[in-house]
Write an enzyme that holds these catalytic residues in place. Structure first.
Site, PDB file in Angstrom:
ATOM      1  N   LYS A 285       0.844  -1.200   0.000  1.00 38.10           N
ATOM      2  CA  LYS A 285       0.000   0.000   0.000  1.00 38.10           C
ATOM      3  C   LYS A 285       0.879   1.250   0.000  1.00 38.10           C
ATOM      4  O   LYS A 285       0.659   2.174  -0.761  1.00 38.10           O
ATOM      5  CB  LYS A 285      -0.906  -0.039   1.229  1.00 38.10           C
ATOM      6  CG  LYS A 285      -1.873   1.096   1.340  1.00 38.10           C
ATOM      7  CD  LYS A 285      -2.811   0.874   2.517  1.00 38.10           C
ATOM      8  CE  LYS A 285      -3.569   2.148   2.843  1.00 38.10           C
ATOM      9  NZ  LYS A 285      -4.429   1.993   4.005  1.00 38.10           N
TER      10      LYS A 285
ATOM     11  N   GLU B 269      10.944  -4.529   4.005  1.00 36.12           N
ATOM     12  CA  GLU B 269      11.042  -5.954   3.652  1.00 36.12           C
ATOM     13  C   GLU B 269      10.632  -6.149   2.192  1.00 36.12           C
ATOM     14  O   GLU B 269      11.304  -6.839   1.408  1.00 36.12           O
ATOM     15  CB  GLU B 269      10.114  -6.812   4.536  1.00 36.12           C
ATOM     16  CG  GLU B 269      10.464  -6.828   6.002  1.00 36.12           C
ATOM     17  CD  GLU B 269       9.747  -5.734   6.796  1.00 36.12           C
ATOM     18  OE1 GLU B 269       9.513  -4.629   6.227  1.00 36.12           O
ATOM     19  OE2 GLU B 269       9.455  -5.956   7.974  1.00 36.12           O
TER      20      GLU B 269
ATOM     21  N   GLY C 294      -4.712  -2.300   5.390  1.00 40.20           N
ATOM     22  CA  GLY C 294      -3.926  -3.438   4.911  1.00 40.20           C
ATOM     23  C   GLY C 294      -4.573  -4.779   5.234  1.00 40.20           C
ATOM     24  O   GLY C 294      -4.717  -5.648   4.365  1.00 40.20           O
ATOM     25  N   ARG C 295      -4.993  -4.957   6.467  1.00 38.85           N
ATOM     26  CA  ARG C 295      -5.543  -6.262   6.878  1.00 38.85           C
ATOM     27  C   ARG C 295      -6.963  -6.494   6.354  1.00 38.85           C
ATOM     28  O   ARG C 295      -7.547  -7.545   6.585  1.00 38.85           O
ATOM     29  CB  ARG C 295      -5.474  -6.408   8.392  1.00 38.85           C
ATOM     30  CG  ARG C 295      -6.149  -5.294   9.175  1.00 38.85           C
ATOM     31  CD  ARG C 295      -5.721  -5.320  10.642  1.00 38.85           C
ATOM     32  NE  ARG C 295      -6.193  -4.174  11.391  1.00 38.85           N
ATOM     33  CZ  ARG C 295      -5.587  -2.998  11.449  1.00 38.85           C
ATOM     34  NH1 ARG C 295      -4.488  -2.789  10.765  1.00 38.85           N
ATOM     35  NH2 ARG C 295      -6.076  -2.025  12.197  1.00 38.85           N
TER      36      ARG C 295
ATOM     37  N   GLU D   5      -4.340  -6.967  15.349  1.00 35.86           N
ATOM     38  CA  GLU D   5      -3.890  -5.660  14.884  1.00 35.86           C
ATOM     39  C   GLU D   5      -5.033  -4.640  15.001  1.00 35.86           C
ATOM     40  O   GLU D   5      -4.801  -3.452  15.212  1.00 35.86           O
ATOM     41  CB  GLU D   5      -3.423  -5.764  13.421  1.00 35.86           C
ATOM     42  CG  GLU D   5      -2.342  -4.751  13.071  1.00 35.86           C
ATOM     43  CD  GLU D   5      -1.697  -5.049  11.736  1.00 35.86           C
ATOM     44  OE1 GLU D   5      -0.629  -5.670  11.721  1.00 35.86           O
ATOM     45  OE2 GLU D   5      -2.251  -4.665  10.695  1.00 35.86           O
TER      46      GLU D   5
ATOM     47  N   HIS E 200      -2.817 -33.493  18.756  1.00 33.28           N
ATOM     48  CA  HIS E 200      -1.680 -34.315  19.169  1.00 33.28           C
ATOM     49  C   HIS E 200      -0.553 -33.440  19.703  1.00 33.28           C
ATOM     50  O   HIS E 200       0.592 -33.874  19.766  1.00 33.28           O
ATOM     51  CB  HIS E 200      -1.209 -35.168  17.988  1.00 33.28           C
ATOM     52  CG  HIS E 200      -2.301 -36.074  17.506  1.00 33.28           C
ATOM     53  ND1 HIS E 200      -2.473 -37.353  17.992  1.00 33.28           N
ATOM     54  CD2 HIS E 200      -3.316 -35.856  16.640  1.00 33.28           C
ATOM     55  CE1 HIS E 200      -3.544 -37.894  17.414  1.00 33.28           C
ATOM     56  NE2 HIS E 200      -4.072 -36.997  16.588  1.00 33.28           N
TER      57      HIS E 200
ATOM     58  N   LYS F  57       8.388  -0.507  12.218  1.00 31.09           N
ATOM     59  CA  LYS F  57       8.917  -0.146  10.894  1.00 31.09           C
ATOM     60  C   LYS F  57       9.931   0.986  11.033  1.00 31.09           C
ATOM     61  O   LYS F  57      11.006   0.973  10.433  1.00 31.09           O
ATOM     62  CB  LYS F  57       7.782   0.306   9.959  1.00 31.09           C
ATOM     63  CG  LYS F  57       6.860  -0.815   9.482  1.00 31.09           C
ATOM     64  CD  LYS F  57       5.883  -0.293   8.424  1.00 31.09           C
ATOM     65  CE  LYS F  57       4.925  -1.369   7.946  1.00 31.09           C
ATOM     66  NZ  LYS F  57       4.035  -0.954   6.879  1.00 31.09           N
TER      67      LYS F  57
HETATM   68  C1  G6Q Z   1      -2.245  -4.028   8.040  1.00 28.50           C
HETATM   69  C2  G6Q Z   1      -0.991  -3.493   8.494  1.00 28.50           C
HETATM   70  C3  G6Q Z   1       0.246  -4.165   7.968  1.00 28.50           C
HETATM   71  C4  G6Q Z   1       0.571  -3.834   6.524  1.00 28.50           C
HETATM   72  C5  G6Q Z   1       1.992  -4.244   6.235  1.00 28.50           C
HETATM   73  C6  G6Q Z   1       2.416  -3.979   4.830  1.00 28.50           C
HETATM   74  O1  G6Q Z   1      -3.323  -3.577   8.335  1.00 28.50           O
HETATM   75  O2  G6Q Z   1      -0.944  -2.128   8.334  1.00 28.50           O
HETATM   76  O3  G6Q Z   1       0.189  -5.553   8.101  1.00 28.50           O
HETATM   77  O4  G6Q Z   1      -0.319  -4.447   5.661  1.00 28.50           O
HETATM   78  O5  G6Q Z   1       2.843  -3.588   7.126  1.00 28.50           O
HETATM   79  O6  G6Q Z   1       2.273  -2.627   4.506  1.00 28.50           O
HETATM   80  P1  G6Q Z   1       2.382  -2.165   3.013  1.00 28.50           P
HETATM   81  O7  G6Q Z   1       1.259  -2.772   2.264  1.00 28.50           O
HETATM   82  O8  G6Q Z   1       2.302  -0.669   3.056  1.00 28.50           O
HETATM   83  O9  G6Q Z   1       3.696  -2.651   2.499  1.00 28.50           O
END
Ligand code: G6Q
Length: 546
Positions: free
Chosen positions: A206, A212, A267-268, A353, A384, A512
């Site tokens: 996003k 990463e 994001g989530r 989150e 198990h 981050k």
């Molecule tokens: C989700 C969070 C987090 C995010 C990641 C990746 O709600 O904000 O999991 O999706 O940190 O972020 P980017 O999509 O900006 O790389």
């Protein structure tokens, strides 16, 4: 609107939790032959049984009253209508609009976002069809056989979970792979067996700044260049999903091959946006639309159904009740369906989150538990491993059991065996095994009185451990869409009742930012600007490297 602690229903529930401290689920079932009918409902191909929780009509009434006091219905409307309910970031929260199959207008700042959404869906369909039909070619003229999604968190967990869950519906036209970890082991493992001429990378971020993802994307680009020796190849092999046009262009991806999302997509909650592109590439666009339709069906249910027959609301209220009654601060999610092997990890992010917050909307520290620690894995493997604690541990862990009437891949005898375990576990957690029954069993085995009394406390299972059962017709795109939306709305409802902002993630942002500073120290001069432990660890790491 009231504060939670001002609600008379909240006080009533606290009193009821004390009264019900000694109530055993076994007795509630014995008293009411209709308990299963009374405390279960069917919604969008999902049977939801919540009867194995220590609930009574009185408790349910108080829970519904609490939801009313916290204006849950009003909050639902505000979300669907595009109000800026993500208050700390000043954003609307519109994953429901992304799957709004009714196409009824939804306005943010007086703009009907359905037009943008429909345009992006059309772009996705066109692209997906091109790739899947073989019209879209790699730099050497070969068709794309492998899609590699590079993204992390909300830009990874959803597409990964859904493509695994729906693999029975894929036609093997395209394979999908996921790289999220910046640990070079993952990128190496994923790319080593692939042919760069036939790989399409979807860089999903996003913000397009997540270190990463950017590191992995750069490595993937180098890997492609080592084969193509031509910058123009990037155009054929990289697309982006992001809100950040400048960063995408700077990376070298043609912005014509960029799919957009909006700041009102968290994001989530982004699986329904172009972040879902790998799902559509893997399954075809029609199946992606079925996923959206399933979620939309659940959205309508959530918005329209009265609370007493509203599955997400009830799931939320049951969770709140269990945290009051049992002091439960954990929630285990146990799919008995191999395709759902990553479902728990997905919901773990969505829940923890969203609701892992300790202050209310006005910034005051709350006096009650908020999001539980969500954990779990495939139930049958868990049996198990950690189920011992669920049955006899010194802590109560409410459990969600998720299974299907039909297996997506029927193999003779297997599904019956799996589901026998599924039903047995919820029964055992609820019933337990009392001293009388254990004594009889041991006597039948010929043990003497002393041996029996020594063993007895170890073999007694108190039971009375709460669980929900979600029994799907089968894991298909539509039902999976509905199941995900069910949990999303559960999480939303709990956030409203706990009076917290469910849609920011400052805890994620903190990590981050800190990592960026430390990366500069690892690559350059240590600043010794941290505590002695962090300084010591960084220095040790640097000094030990060859
Ligand atoms: C989700 C969070 C987090 C995010 C990641 C990746 O709600 O904000 O999991 O999706 O940190 O972020 P980017 O999509 O900006 O790389």
């Amino acid at each position: 609107m009231l504060k939670l602690s001002q609600s008379s229903y909240w006080q009533e529930l606290q009193a009821l939790a004390l009264t019900h401290g000694e109530t055993h689920l076994r007795d509630l079932f014995a008293e009411d032959a209709g308990r299963f009918q009374n405390y279960s409902l069917r919604v969008q191909n999902i049977l939801f049984d919540y009867s194995k929780n220590c609930l009574t009509d009185e408790v349910m009434e108080a829970l519904f009253g609490l939801a009313g006091d916290m204006d849950l219905q009003g909050a639902i409307e505000r979300m669907y209508r595009g109000a800026k309910i993500n208050t700390t970031e000043g954003r609307a929260v519109l994953h429901t609009a992304l799957r709004n199959r009714s196409n009824a207008p939804v306005f943010v700042d007086e703009i009907n976002v359905m037009e943008q959404i429909n345009q992006e869906l059309a772009n996705m369909r066109q692209f997906v069809d091109k790739v899947r039909s073989g019209e879209w070619l790699g730099y050497s003229g070969k068709r794309i056989t492998d899609v590699v999604n590079i993204g992390i968190g909300g830009s990874n967990l959803g597409p990964k979970m859904v493509t695994q869950a729906l693999s029975a519906y894929a036609d093997n036209n395209i394979r999908v792979h996921f790289i999220s970890n910046v640990d070079g082991v993952e990128v190496a493992e994923v790319l080593r067996p692939l042919n760069p001429e036939q790989v399409l990378f979807v860089v999903a971020s996003k913000t397009f700044t997540t270190s990463e993802t950017m590191t992995n994307a750069q490595t993937a680009r180098n890997w492609l260049m080592a084969s193509a020796f031509d910058e123009r190849a990037v155009k054929n092999h990289f697309v982006a999903v992001s809100t950040n046009v400048e960063a995408v262009a700077e990376f070298g991806i043609d912005t014509e091959h960029m799919f957009t999302m909006w700041d009102w997509v968290g994001g989530r909650y982004s699986i329904w946006s172009a972040i879902g592109l790998p799902i559509a590439l893997y399954l075809g666009f029609d199946q992606f639309e079925d996923l959206l339709t399933g979620a939309h069906d659940m959205d309508r249910h959530f918005r329209d159904q009265p609370m007493a027959s509203n599955a997400p609301v009830i799931l939320a209220l049951v969770g709140i009740w269990n945290s009051l009654l049992h002091g439960a601060q954990c929630q285990v999610i146990l799919p008995y369906d191999q395709p759902l092997k990553s479902f728990t990890a997905y919901i773990q992010q969505a829940d923890m989150e969203s609701n892992g917050k300790h202050v209310d909307q006005t910034g005051n520290r709350v006096s009650y538990p908020t999001a539980p620690v969500v954990w779990g894995q495939l139930g049958i493997d868990g049996q198990h491993a950690f189920y011992q604690l669920l049955h006899q541990g010194n802590v109560i862990v409410p459990a969600d059991f998720i299974g299907s009437v039909e297996s997506s891949t029927p193999v003779r005898g297997h599904h019956e065996n799996l589901m026998a375990n599924f039903f047995a576990q919820t029964e055992a957690l609820m019933n337990g095994i009392g001293a009388g029954q254990v004594r009889e069993q041991l006597q039948a085995q010929g043990l003497d009185d002393k041996q029996i009394e020594d063993l007895l406390p170890h073999k007694v299972h108190e039971g009375n451990r709460p669980s929900n059962t979600l029994l799907l017709d089968r894991v298909d795109p539509r039902t999976l869409g509905a199941l995900i939306a069910l949990y999303e709305h559960k999480i939303f409802s709990q956030g409203v009742i706990w009076d917290i902002c469910s849609f920011d993630q400052w805890g994620v942002e903190l990590g981050k930012t800190l990592a960026q500073g430390i990366l500069a120290e690892i690559n350059g001069h240590s600043t010794n600007a941290h505590d002695s432990s962090t300084n010591g660890l960084i220095d040790y790491f640097k000094s030990q490297r060859s």
